[in-house]
Scaffold this active site. Sequence first.
Site, PDB file in Angstrom:
ATOM      1  N   ASP A   1     -13.719 -41.069  12.047  1.00  0.00           N
ATOM      2  CA  ASP A   1     -14.037 -39.792  12.544  1.00  0.00           C
ATOM      3  C   ASP A   1     -13.211 -38.751  11.932  1.00  0.00           C
ATOM      4  O   ASP A   1     -12.939 -37.672  12.642  1.00  0.00           O
ATOM      5  CB  ASP A   1     -13.781 -39.570  14.280  1.00  0.00           C
ATOM      6  CG  ASP A   1     -14.940 -40.352  14.881  1.00  0.00           C
ATOM      7  OD1 ASP A   1     -15.641 -41.045  14.256  1.00  0.00           O
ATOM      8  OD2 ASP A   1     -15.026 -40.054  16.221  1.00  0.00           O
TER       9      ASP A   1
ATOM     10  N   ARG B   1     -18.954 -49.660   8.811  1.00  0.00           N
ATOM     11  CA  ARG B   1     -18.300 -50.744   8.481  1.00  0.00           C
ATOM     12  C   ARG B   1     -19.224 -51.795   8.078  1.00  0.00           C
ATOM     13  O   ARG B   1     -18.644 -52.692   7.267  1.00  0.00           O
ATOM     14  CB  ARG B   1     -17.466 -51.191   9.988  1.00  0.00           C
ATOM     15  CG  ARG B   1     -16.301 -50.202  10.135  1.00  0.00           C
ATOM     16  CD  ARG B   1     -15.731 -50.272  11.521  1.00  0.00           C
ATOM     17  NE  ARG B   1     -14.592 -49.574  11.658  1.00  0.00           N
ATOM     18  CZ  ARG B   1     -14.458 -48.196  11.741  1.00  0.00           C
ATOM     19  NH1 ARG B   1     -15.602 -47.552  11.541  1.00  0.00           N
ATOM     20  NH2 ARG B   1     -13.144 -47.586  11.896  1.00  0.00           N
TER      21      ARG B   1
ATOM     22  N   HIS C   1     -15.296 -53.954  14.732  1.00  0.00           N
ATOM     23  CA  HIS C   1     -16.499 -53.118  15.337  1.00  0.00           C
ATOM     24  C   HIS C   1     -17.778 -53.855  14.710  1.00  0.00           C
ATOM     25  O   HIS C   1     -18.420 -52.739  14.642  1.00  0.00           O
ATOM     26  CB  HIS C   1     -16.056 -51.725  15.326  1.00  0.00           C
ATOM     27  CG  HIS C   1     -16.789 -51.233  16.510  1.00  0.00           C
ATOM     28  ND1 HIS C   1     -16.871 -49.597  16.464  1.00  0.00           N
ATOM     29  CD2 HIS C   1     -17.173 -51.753  17.748  1.00  0.00           C
ATOM     30  CE1 HIS C   1     -17.550 -49.222  17.717  1.00  0.00           C
ATOM     31  NE2 HIS C   1     -17.513 -50.522  18.344  1.00  0.00           N
TER      32      HIS C   1
ATOM     33  N   ASP D   1     -15.073 -43.036   7.996  1.00  0.00           N
ATOM     34  CA  ASP D   1     -16.231 -43.855   8.303  1.00  0.00           C
ATOM     35  C   ASP D   1     -17.572 -42.856   8.695  1.00  0.00           C
ATOM     36  O   ASP D   1     -18.635 -43.358   8.804  1.00  0.00           O
ATOM     37  CB  ASP D   1     -16.057 -44.731   9.424  1.00  0.00           C
ATOM     38  CG  ASP D   1     -15.869 -43.923  10.722  1.00  0.00           C
ATOM     39  OD1 ASP D   1     -15.507 -42.832  10.750  1.00  0.00           O
ATOM     40  OD2 ASP D   1     -15.563 -44.694  11.938  1.00  0.00           O
TER      41      ASP D   1
ATOM     42  N   LYS E   1     -20.433 -36.095  12.975  1.00  0.00           N
ATOM     43  CA  LYS E   1     -20.791 -37.563  13.113  1.00  0.00           C
ATOM     44  C   LYS E   1     -21.957 -37.695  13.969  1.00  0.00           C
ATOM     45  O   LYS E   1     -22.514 -37.147  14.590  1.00  0.00           O
ATOM     46  CB  LYS E   1     -19.423 -38.111  14.077  1.00  0.00           C
ATOM     47  CG  LYS E   1     -19.828 -39.755  14.418  1.00  0.00           C
ATOM     48  CD  LYS E   1     -18.523 -39.731  15.585  1.00  0.00           C
ATOM     49  CE  LYS E   1     -18.557 -41.213  16.296  1.00  0.00           C
ATOM     50  NZ  LYS E   1     -17.571 -41.484  17.259  1.00  0.00           N
TER      51      LYS E   1
END
Length: 583
Positions: free
Chosen positions: A80, A121, A176, A370, A416
């Site tokens: 983030d 990811r 995750h 990410d 995001k």
Amino acid sequence: MGSAGNVDRRPYRDGCRPSARALGGGDCKTVLSRKKKQMTMSGSYRISIALAASCVAAAILPAAASAADKPNLIVILADDMGFSDLGCYGGEIETPHLDALAAGGLRFTQFYNSARCCPTRAALLTGLYPHQAGIGHMVGNDGIASYQGYLNDRCVTLAEAVKSAGYATLAVGKWHVGSAPGQWPLDRGFDRFWGTPSGGGVYFKDTLQIRKEVFFVSGQERIEPPDDLYVTDAFTDRAIEFVDQAVTRGQRPFFLYLAHIAPHWPLQAKPADIDKYRGRYETGWDAVRQRRFERQKQLGIVPPGAALSPRDPQARAWREMADDARRERAYRMAVYAAQIDCIDQNVGRLVAKLKELDQLDNTLILFLSDNGCSAEGGPGGFSRGQPGAPIGTGLSYASAGLEWANVSDTPFRKFKMDTYEGGIATPLVAHWPAGIAARGELRHQPGHIVDLMPTLVDLARATYPAESRGMPVLPAEGRSLAPIFAASDASVSSRILCWEHQGNKAVRQGDWKAVAQGRGEWELYDLTTDRTETRNLAAQHPEKVRDLAALWQGWAERCGVWEWDDLQQHRRNRAKPKNHAKN
């Protein structure tokens, strides 16, 4: 890199997504035939690109490279963190160690992630688009292959790929991409793991009283984290330990995947780090955002003629805020800055260990985020920790808020989960003294997180497998970055990049980008002159919109993407109680 052939074990009863039929994709046999042809063509194209990149990689590495001569590979992923938060990308947060890596290597100005934690990811680890790897949304299992919520059997991880070339494979941090036993890093090619399989949202141990679903693992065993846990430090402790043992005991090159939780909410930082930033943000988000933008122009991160996107419509002007609200909002940003500062401190610790081990020169370090900064909580952010717990402490649970996220994502719009540049643009720092001759240079060629698989496979002189665990593997989607490492003017042919997350869509071909939300109208931007997406050209170029929308639709069919409202209806149907007939 080899192709796995035309594998299309689709999750749909008749082979077609609901949206493919609704949007005139033709009968199912036609759609499947078209997809098979597309897959064959795109797979062979990617193979030729990879072979060309391998030649560049061979030129970078010594011709008679032994296992010891191969570069160590480190990927550090922030969570983030916005495009402008690092000092070397225009920010005022003190990041001297990352800035030093940038000064000794490269910064990419047009690199992309997949808009959110789990999808990014999945793409990073596999070189596939998230839906192809089984994580089209998050980690919930929707009973659909592209939305099963954990890495599927049609992909291999970076660890599985480079292990064939003799690498020790190390993972630390937030996984995750599969929370259940059997889906953890050691099940997907990593030799060692310390971290949390289940997500983030925890910095101090007492935060586990709030975030009860999070747990920590060493290898395959659940563990109790230390009482003095501060997670950014703890992850780096383990990373340093793993690297030290790989070098001194195993005497092998290593691949380290270090996936931080920071600076993801909640706002939690060590008191000394917070104190460093107290009072720094009382000038407000408008002034900080403008200063970052001016600095980005000076650094060349954005072109001189670029326009700063307007303040987000939900954000009030700083001057309109009451004094007590200003102080509270400024403090939130101070804690956020402290979290990033701590990441940088820990990058410094890892670099110091590499120097001590005489490994820094031949280690490729990649640092990126990410997704864009999070606006979760909206204006002002949320506060949902224990009553009375001061923000920044382990029993608090707060976010920075939309306004500061707008600053972090400077100069872009949105955040995001969005597919505007603010959601998907990431800094990428690349440092490798023995392999990258450039010092402090910028690279403006577009890249995507799926490019990390072919890049690391090339540099490791590994082989991307055609099958794994007895199953065919999909061809990797990306391109090696080795040619771009080697030359600032490396010729890169136009490519098609696509995104989808929660109905937010985008497609980029060359410098044209189309963006849409759900089944809404496509917007069109010329990124050559409008990287900040302030001028929608859809009305002026309807034919370009149609072409890009068709490209996106073909990608969606190939990768198993569902329209968001169709997926939501599917979830509602699965949640309905079953009526059982009485005997």
